[in-house]
Design a protein around this motif. Structure first.
Motif, mmCIF file in Angstrom:
data_model
loop_
_atom_site.group_PDB
_atom_site.id
_atom_site.type_symbol
_atom_site.label_atom_id
_atom_site.label_comp_id
_atom_site.label_asym_id
_atom_site.label_seq_id
_atom_site.Cartn_x
_atom_site.Cartn_y
_atom_site.Cartn_z
ATOM 1 N N ASN A 1 0.820 -1.209 0.000
ATOM 2 C CA ASN A 1 0.000 0.000 0.000
ATOM 3 C C ASN A 1 0.855 1.261 0.000
ATOM 4 O OD1 ASN A 1 -2.233 -1.601 0.045
ATOM 5 N ND2 ASN A 1 -3.025 -0.862 2.000
ATOM 6 N N LEU A 2 0.321 2.303 -0.604
ATOM 7 C CA LEU A 2 0.983 3.600 -0.631
ATOM 8 C C LEU A 2 0.635 4.377 0.643
ATOM 9 C CD1 LEU A 2 0.033 4.525 -4.319
ATOM 10 C CD2 LEU A 2 2.115 3.387 -3.535
ATOM 11 N N ALA A 3 1.560 5.210 1.085
ATOM 12 C CA ALA A 3 1.363 6.085 2.251
ATOM 13 C C ALA A 3 0.780 5.331 3.452
ATOM 14 C CB ALA A 3 0.463 7.262 1.873
ATOM 15 N N PRO A 4 1.428 4.268 3.912
ATOM 16 C CA PRO A 4 0.879 3.492 5.031
ATOM 17 C C PRO A 4 0.817 4.259 6.347
ATOM 18 C CG PRO A 4 3.129 2.818 4.553
ATOM 19 C CD PRO A 4 2.718 3.740 3.446
ATOM 20 N N ASP A 5 1.519 5.384 6.421
ATOM 21 C CA ASP A 5 1.515 6.170 7.655
ATOM 22 C C ASP A 5 0.425 7.233 7.664
ATOM 23 O OD1 ASP A 5 2.730 7.515 5.562
ATOM 24 O OD2 ASP A 5 4.089 8.646 6.865
ATOM 25 N N ARG A 6 -0.397 7.284 6.611
ATOM 26 C CA ARG A 6 -1.400 8.341 6.498
ATOM 27 C C ARG A 6 -2.834 7.847 6.603
ATOM 28 N NH1 ARG A 6 -0.068 11.151 1.006
ATOM 29 N NH2 ARG A 6 -2.320 11.432 1.161
ATOM 30 N N HIS A 7 -3.043 6.566 6.458
ATOM 31 C CA HIS A 7 -4.424 6.083 6.407
ATOM 32 C C HIS A 7 -4.496 4.636 6.882
ATOM 33 C CE1 HIS A 7 -8.492 5.399 5.181
ATOM 34 N NE2 HIS A 7 -8.161 4.545 4.233
ATOM 35 N N GLY A 8 -5.581 4.312 7.551
ATOM 36 C CA GLY A 8 -5.816 2.937 7.968
ATOM 37 C C GLY A 8 -4.883 2.440 9.049
ATOM 38 N N LEU A 9 -4.470 3.324 9.937
ATOM 39 C CA LEU A 9 -3.515 2.932 10.970
ATOM 40 C C LEU A 9 -4.102 1.929 11.961
ATOM 41 C CD1 LEU A 9 -1.822 6.376 11.740
ATOM 42 C CD2 LEU A 9 -1.088 4.575 10.170
ATOM 43 N N ASN A 10 -5.409 1.810 11.985
ATOM 44 C CA ASN A 10 -6.053 0.852 12.884
ATOM 45 C C ASN A 10 -6.200 -0.527 12.245
ATOM 46 O OD1 ASN A 10 -7.889 2.036 11.041
ATOM 47 N ND2 ASN A 10 -9.625 1.302 12.246
ATOM 48 N N LYS A 11 -5.723 -0.664 11.002
ATOM 49 C CA LYS A 11 -5.830 -1.939 10.295
ATOM 50 C C LYS A 11 -4.555 -2.761 10.475
ATOM 51 C CE LYS A 11 -8.740 0.078 6.645
ATOM 52 N NZ LYS A 11 -8.859 0.315 5.177
ATOM 53 N N ASP A 12 -4.614 -4.027 10.055
ATOM 54 C CA ASP A 12 -3.413 -4.854 10.040
ATOM 55 C C ASP A 12 -2.383 -4.239 9.098
ATOM 56 O OD1 ASP A 12 -4.486 -6.658 11.805
ATOM 57 O OD2 ASP A 12 -5.253 -8.000 10.246
ATOM 58 N N GLY A 13 -1.112 -4.527 9.356
ATOM 59 C CA GLY A 13 -0.028 -3.864 8.643
ATOM 60 C C GLY A 13 -0.151 -3.865 7.131
ATOM 61 N N ALA A 14 -0.509 -4.994 6.545
ATOM 62 C CA ALA A 14 -0.568 -5.099 5.085
ATOM 63 C C ALA A 14 -1.676 -4.248 4.482
ATOM 64 C CB ALA A 14 -0.759 -6.557 4.664
ATOM 65 N N TYR A 15 -2.612 -3.805 5.320
ATOM 66 C CA TYR A 15 -3.780 -3.083 4.811
ATOM 67 C C TYR A 15 -3.765 -1.602 5.188
ATOM 68 C CZ TYR A 15 -5.244 -7.878 4.168
ATOM 69 O OH TYR A 15 -5.288 -9.194 3.794
ATOM 70 N N GLN A 16 -2.695 -1.151 5.804
ATOM 71 C CA GLN A 16 -2.573 0.266 6.127
ATOM 72 C C GLN A 16 -2.153 1.040 4.882
ATOM 73 O OE1 GLN A 16 0.169 0.523 9.404
ATOM 74 N NE2 GLN A 16 -1.181 -0.572 10.815
ATOM 75 N N GLY A 17 -2.700 2.235 4.725
ATOM 76 C CA GLY A 17 -2.379 3.042 3.556
ATOM 77 C C GLY A 17 -3.413 2.858 2.456
ATOM 78 N N PHE A 18 -3.028 3.251 1.242
ATOM 79 C CA PHE A 18 -3.923 3.190 0.091
ATOM 80 C C PHE A 18 -3.452 2.105 -0.868
ATOM 81 C CE2 PHE A 18 -3.742 7.610 1.564
ATOM 82 C CZ PHE A 18 -5.075 7.828 1.865
#
Length: 222
Positions: A100-117
């Motif tokens: 995923n792109l920008a994992p530090d900007r979105h979906g921080l409450n998700k599992d690691g592979a699903y954070q970001g866009f």
């Protein structure tokens, strides 16, 4: 004799330095070789994944075209279930190559592979999955209309896969996808967004993440 001893010492020191330099050069060469082998392994695996994805999308488009003439509802349901399973599996397998792109900007409450866009190449599979999921044997968009949408998703995937494997960027090993030229990445995101908008127009009951990739949003830590 003293001069000879000095000369021997100097020569030994020079030999040691040359030996160290040669060893360092050999180590660097071996590292480059291992890096190239790893790159080829990653490219081979991602190409295998891409080939399977292309075939799966082509089959999904054929399902959309032929669903009205299938023998029974059961046959259609089984074919659709197989298509959905294959697409879902490919989406998660693709995360190994296209994080995923920008994992530090979105979906921080998700599992690691699903954070970001999601990367646009995976968006193409997600949009196709949603279209297949909404297919019915009768009714809804025409066979050709649904198939054309899935074909558009396949074209996006092929373009992104080709960009990922571009031999002109062989010097980039890890994170190649996220380090694409910004214009190319922006174009891919725009195409993915256009397909998403078309999907939502076609399937208004769907719920799809509307977060903008380019605008930071506040996140709640898990």
């Amino acid at each position: 004799m003293e001069n000879i001893g000095t000369i021997v010492t100097v020569v030994s020191a020079i030999a040691a330095v040359l030996g160290a330099l040669a060893s360092r050069a050999e180590t660097r060469k071996q590292h480059q070789l291992r890096t190239e082998q790893l790159r080829q392994s990653i490219d081979s695996a991602s190409l295998d994944w891409g080939n399977t994805a292309i075939e799966t999308l082509a089959s999904a488009a054929m399902l959309a075209r032929n669903r009205h003439v299938m023998d029974s509802d059961r046959a259609f349901q089984e074919a659709r279930a197989d298509s959905l399973t294959n697409l879902s599996t490919l989406i998660d397998r693709g995360r190994m190559f296209f994080p995923n792109l920008a994992p530090d900007r979105h979906g921080l409450n998700k599992d690691g592979a699903y954070q970001g866009f999601r990367a646009p190449i995976l968006d193409s599979l997600v949009w196709a999955h949603e279209e297949v999921h909404a297919l019915t044997r009768e009714g809804g968009p025409t066979s050709e209309d649904s198939a054309a949408f899935i074909d558009a998703c396949r074209k996006l995937l092929v373009s992104e896969l080709q960009a990922h494997l571009d031999p002109r960027r062989m010097d980039q090993l890890l994170g190649r996808y996220t380090k694409q030229k910004q214009k190319h990445q922006d174009d891919a995101i725009s195409r993915s967004g256009a397909l998403r908008d078309e999907l939502l127009t076609r399937r208004p009951d769907l719920s799809i993440d509307f977060w903008n990739r380019d605008t930071p949003k506040p996140e709640t830590q898990p």
